[in-house]
Design a protein around this motif. Structure first.
Motif, PDB file in Angstrom:
ATOM      1  N   ALA A  37      33.032  38.476  37.816  1.00  0.00           N
ATOM      2  CA  ALA A  37      32.803  39.928  37.889  1.00  0.00           C
ATOM      3  C   ALA A  37      31.277  40.410  38.092  1.00  0.00           C
ATOM      4  O   ALA A  37      31.083  41.307  38.729  1.00  0.00           O
ATOM      5  N   GLN A 351      38.980  41.059  37.488  1.00  0.00           N
ATOM      6  CA  GLN A 351      39.133  42.245  38.172  1.00  0.00           C
ATOM      7  C   GLN A 351      39.181  43.641  37.448  1.00  0.00           C
ATOM      8  O   GLN A 351      38.558  44.564  38.081  1.00  0.00           O
ATOM      9  N   PRO A 352      39.925  43.768  36.466  1.00  0.00           N
ATOM     10  CA  PRO A 352      39.819  45.152  35.666  1.00  0.00           C
ATOM     11  C   PRO A 352      38.213  45.103  35.139  1.00  0.00           C
ATOM     12  O   PRO A 352      37.528  46.162  34.853  1.00  0.00           O
ATOM     13  N   LEU A 353      37.583  44.043  34.999  1.00  0.00           N
ATOM     14  CA  LEU A 353      36.222  43.953  34.265  1.00  0.00           C
ATOM     15  C   LEU A 353      35.507  44.414  35.495  1.00  0.00           C
ATOM     16  O   LEU A 353      34.359  45.176  34.862  1.00  0.00           O
ATOM     17  N   THR A 355      35.764  46.811  37.245  1.00  0.00           N
ATOM     18  CA  THR A 355      36.218  48.381  37.297  1.00  0.00           C
ATOM     19  C   THR A 355      35.140  48.928  36.274  1.00  0.00           C
ATOM     20  O   THR A 355      34.557  49.900  36.232  1.00  0.00           O
ATOM     21  N   ILE A 356      35.296  48.029  34.951  1.00  0.00           N
ATOM     22  CA  ILE A 356      34.697  48.637  34.042  1.00  0.00           C
ATOM     23  C   ILE A 356      33.215  48.545  34.039  1.00  0.00           C
ATOM     24  O   ILE A 356      32.312  49.463  33.586  1.00  0.00           O
ATOM     25  N   THR A 372      34.264  47.834  45.046  1.00  0.00           N
ATOM     26  CA  THR A 372      35.572  47.471  45.567  1.00  0.00           C
ATOM     27  C   THR A 372      35.927  45.799  45.293  1.00  0.00           C
ATOM     28  O   THR A 372      34.773  45.282  45.579  1.00  0.00           O
TER      29      THR A 372
END
Length: 826
Positions: A37, A351-353, A355-356, A372
């Motif tokens: 990430a 993946q969510p990390l 975004t955060i 992205t």
């Protein structure tokens, strides 16, 4: 084929040790996920190419006066013309000025952050439209119609990508009114030098067409970009710029005071854009790297323990003809399965990390907003998995093919050689050392945040609501603008719960750097005016301003209605200015006056300009109120009455005894009833504005605190694992010692002492490692801070305490050893 067989055997072997496999996979997933990430974030912000065509030729040119406290003075039009006419290593130039506009005619009236550009700006910057067209050479000149371009994010978020905005006409107000037509939408790009919402030609700003703007050398408000000529280098451009600039300073010495330290520099546009985020992202990458090291060390200990238990099996294989490579290949197959599974879960976690973390990084670089997830995330996960697998496969010591004790080892007893024990302790110490570095860094950020939050501001933050109501410029005279604000204050004061309402030009913290940045030069009674006059902040306020913010007037009085009737220019000054200009004297009825040459370009008639620079009588002294810095510093400030004009911004300050946010609706109605097209925006208490400014520090603490917590958890598990395995291998030793009279308490203390010693060595190693890294990094990143004694001591105590806790379970197990069973264990 042989390796496929090894993979199949590795799967069946790991399937018999499900708990161990699960712990290893999850630990690796944390390390791989965090690193994947962070690398994706670093790549997207620092490494990914810009959308600008010919980005490797784009240069940002900066003028600064560092000794005068100005990191970026920007440029004036005469300075830009001198540079454009003399520098040959840059083939094209584009300029960009930032201004706020009140925009009416495209949805709700709103204040927009705008850019004013030359006709060739977009061509120089290599940018294209996604809809319509951009400002071009045909839009240059005073006779061209006003045109604006919407930035992609503004168009997407506010107008939901509505294509019908093209061709719409809007009214823009900022030091005068102009109409403009929306001609296009800019492609997604980095909004530099400012995160603007609209970009227009010079015509949308009457101020840019004024004689003072065109001829004033000290009227600096424009950013300058250039494109390297074919074959030219950045060093050549930089040297040529400095040569030309030296001539400018020599020919116009009055415009470049000696106490400013004026200089010029150039850097590649990409480096300029990423400079704000580079340090924090690289530190974040280093933190994730430490988490990966901790995870690998922890897993290495688990693999070592498992290999010791399997030494009998490995010795039998060696005795039956398996060579070292065959055994190592078998271990590599197991490691690849474990690390591959960890990588899969890690990529899913990442993946969510991403975004955060992108939201976090957007505080430092707007590039993060458009980040992205792409295939680079997968490749990073695969690469880290392979690295971890190779490390883990070569950690264990393999038995010799000629081992004579294979059958004995196969019997199932556990023996830890000195080499294996040493490796396990090294890995545990490594985990603790890396955890200490992370803990110390997180402690530094947390203690800094706590200190910032506890800082006394000097004014009331909880009960003051700030509402942006810009000065109307829709054809109103200065007196009509004053009357508009007076009537607004009168009606708002009548609302239930309101104790005082006032008007000011600067919203504390939110408008930091506004109002002529570092201040304007001034002088006063008893001082001789020269080019090195001191500077003070200029603030325009209404009567009641200090009362509404809870700032005491320590001498003299506040403004009142009689000041408007008398016509004499009067001011209130800060206590710092009094100490600076009138030490040991009574400042009341003394005079101060502005001497800064930039005031020559303030809009207005000759009489209005003369009034601005005329001597102003001091009628009051207010306590210092630093509205720019979270940690207040002594600030020289001169407060003028809004009845004198010069209200370039507009904010209502409403002090209330009720819920401040309950006033938003009635205040909005009052303003809109008086002026239907007047924006009423950004209502927030001073406390919430300050919290928003502190958000990057809070996010820093949170992100690094999470890294430190994960590292601490893994390190605690690692220490407990090493001690637990050591206890299981020393069961017979403990039985003999207890048979000879040793008390269980002594056994317990000994095991706990082992854990504390490991933690102590890890803390020392971490401190030495951290010091070395900080020294090296400090030579590259000037803004890197070293933790003080408190964060270091707290981190050390936390780790030592965690080591004691981690040691207690194995120690208690050792103290409960059954003597008879321990002696029968062999």
């Amino acid at each position: 084929m042989a390796f496929l067989r090894d993979l199949r055997l590795a799967y069946h072997s790991l399937n018999r040790s499900k708990s161990l496999a699960a712990i290893v996979i999850l630990t690796l997933a944390l390390g791989i996920g965090a690193n994947a990430a962070i690398f994706t974030l670093v790549r997207g912000v620092l490494l990914k190419p810009l959308v600008n065509r010919d980005e490797n030729r784009l240069v940002y040119i900066r003028q600064s006066a560092p000794t005068g406290g100005q990191d970026n003075t920007t440029f004036s039009v005469p300075e830009i013309k001198d540079i454009e006419g003399s520098v040959r290593s840059l083939s094209e130039f584009g300029d960009f000025s930032t201004m706020d506009f009140t925009m009416v005619g495209l949805g709700e009236p709103r204040v927009v952050h705008g850019g004013v550009v030359s006709g060739n700006y977009f061509d120089v910057m290599g940018l294209r439209p996604v809809l319509g067209r951009l400002v071009g050479p045909q839009d240059a000149g005073a006779d061209a119609p006003g045109v604006i371009v919407l930035t992609h994010r503004f168009w997407s978020t506010v107008y939901k990508k509505d294509p019908n905005v093209i061709g719409k006409t809007v009214r823009l107000s900022s030091l005068g009114d102009r109409s403009a037509t929306v001609i296009g939408v800019l492609e997604p790009s980095v909004p530099y030098p400012s995160d603007t919402e609209i970009i227009g030609n010079l015509v949308i700003s009457p101020h840019h067409l004024s004689a003072t703007m065109v001829t004033g050398r000290v009227h600096r408000m424009t950013e300058l970009f250039g494109k390297l000529a074919p074959g030219a280098t950045l060093d050549q451009a930089r040297n040529e710029l400095r040569t030309v600039y030296a001539g400018m300073v020599k020919d116009h010495a009055d415009a470049y005071p000696d106490n400013g330290g004026f200089r010029i520099d150039a850097r590649m546009l990409r480096d300029e854009i990423t400079s704000g985020a580079r340090t924090v992202l690289l530190v974040l990458l280093a933190a994730s790297g430490l988490v990966f090291i901790i995870a690998c060390s922890n897993v290495a200990n688990l693999i070592l323990a498992r290999t010791v238990r399997r030494e009998g099996e490995l010795s039998i294989r060696a005795a039956m003809g398996a060579n070292t490579w065959a055994l190592r290949r078998m271990l590599l197959a197991e490691s690849l399965l474990l690390c591959g599974a960890g990588a899969v879960i890690g990529v899913i976690i990442a993946q969510p990390l991403v975004t955060i973390l992108a939201r976090y990084a957007s505080r430092f670089s707007v590039r993060a907003l458009d980040l992205t997830v792409d295939f680079s995330l997968l490749w990073v996960g695969v690469a880290l998995a392979i690295i971890a697998a190779v490390i883990l496969a070569f950690v264990p010591r393999l038995p010799s093919p000629n081992a004579s004790n294979g059958m004995n080892l196969a019997s199932g007893s556990v023996r830890i050689t000195s080499s294996t024990g040493r490796r396990q302790r090294i890995f545990a110490v490594t985990q603790i050392a890396a955890s200490f570095v992370l803990l110390a860094g997180a402690s530094l950020l947390i203690t800094t945040l706590i200190a910032l939050q506890r800082t006394q501001t000097g004014f009331d933050t909880r009960r003051v609501l700030v509402v942006d109501v810009p000065a109307p410029s829709d054809g109103r005279t200065p007196q009509q603008v004053v009357d508009f604000y007076k009537e607004s204050v009168r009606q708002i004061d009548a609302l239930p719960g309101v104790t005082e309402t006032a008007v000011g030009m600067i919203a504390p913290y939110r408008d930091a750097g506004g109002g002529f940045g570092v201040g304007l030069q001034f002088s006063g009674d008893g001082h001789v005016h020269d080019k090195d006059d001191p500077r003070a902040l200029w603030r325009t306020i209404s009567p009641g301003f200090f009362t509404s913010l809870g700032v005491p007037i320590i001498a003299g009085r506040d403004f009142n209605a009689l000041d408007d009737q008398n016509g004499e220019p009067v001011v209130i000054v800060s206590s710092t200015l009094v100490r600076q200009m009138f030490p040991g004297q009574d400042p009341i009825n003394r005079h101060v006056y502005w001497t800064d040459p930039v005031l020559e370009f303030v809009p207005g008639t000759a009489a209005e300009k003369a009034r601005v620079t005329a001597p102003h009588r001091i009628i009051g002294v207010a306590a210092d109120m630093d509205d720019e810095h979270i940690v207040p510093v002594p600030t020289a400030t001169i407060y003028g009455s809004f009845a004198d004009g010069g209200m370039f911004g507009g904010h209502l300050f409403i002090h209330t005894t009720a819920n401040p946010y309950a006033l938003v609706t009635p205040v909005t109605k009052i303003i809109r009833d008086m002026a239907a097209d007047e924006p009423v925006e950004n209502a927030a208490t001073l406390e919430d504005i300050r919290a928003k400014v502190l958000a990057p520090d809070r996010l820093n603490s949170l992100v690094f605190g999470v890294f430190a917590a994960v590292a601490l958890l893994i390190a605690v598990v690692g220490v407990a694992g090493v001690l637990a395995f050591s206890v299981s291998a020393r069961t017979r030793e403990f039985g003999i010692r207890m048979a000879l009279g040793s008390q269980p308490e002594n056994i317990l203390r000994g095991v706990v002492a082992d854990g504390v010693v490991m933690a102590g060595v890890g803390v020392v190693a971490g401190a030495v490692f951290g010091l070395i890294v900080a020294r090296v990094a400090g030579s590259y990143f000037g803004d890197l801070k070293m933790p003080g004694a408190l964060p270091v001591i707290v981190s050390a105590l936390v780790l030592l305490g965690a080591a004691v806790v981690a040691s207690m379970l194995p120690a208690a197990r050792a103290a409960r050893v059954d003597v008879i069973q321990a002696l029968r264990a062999e």
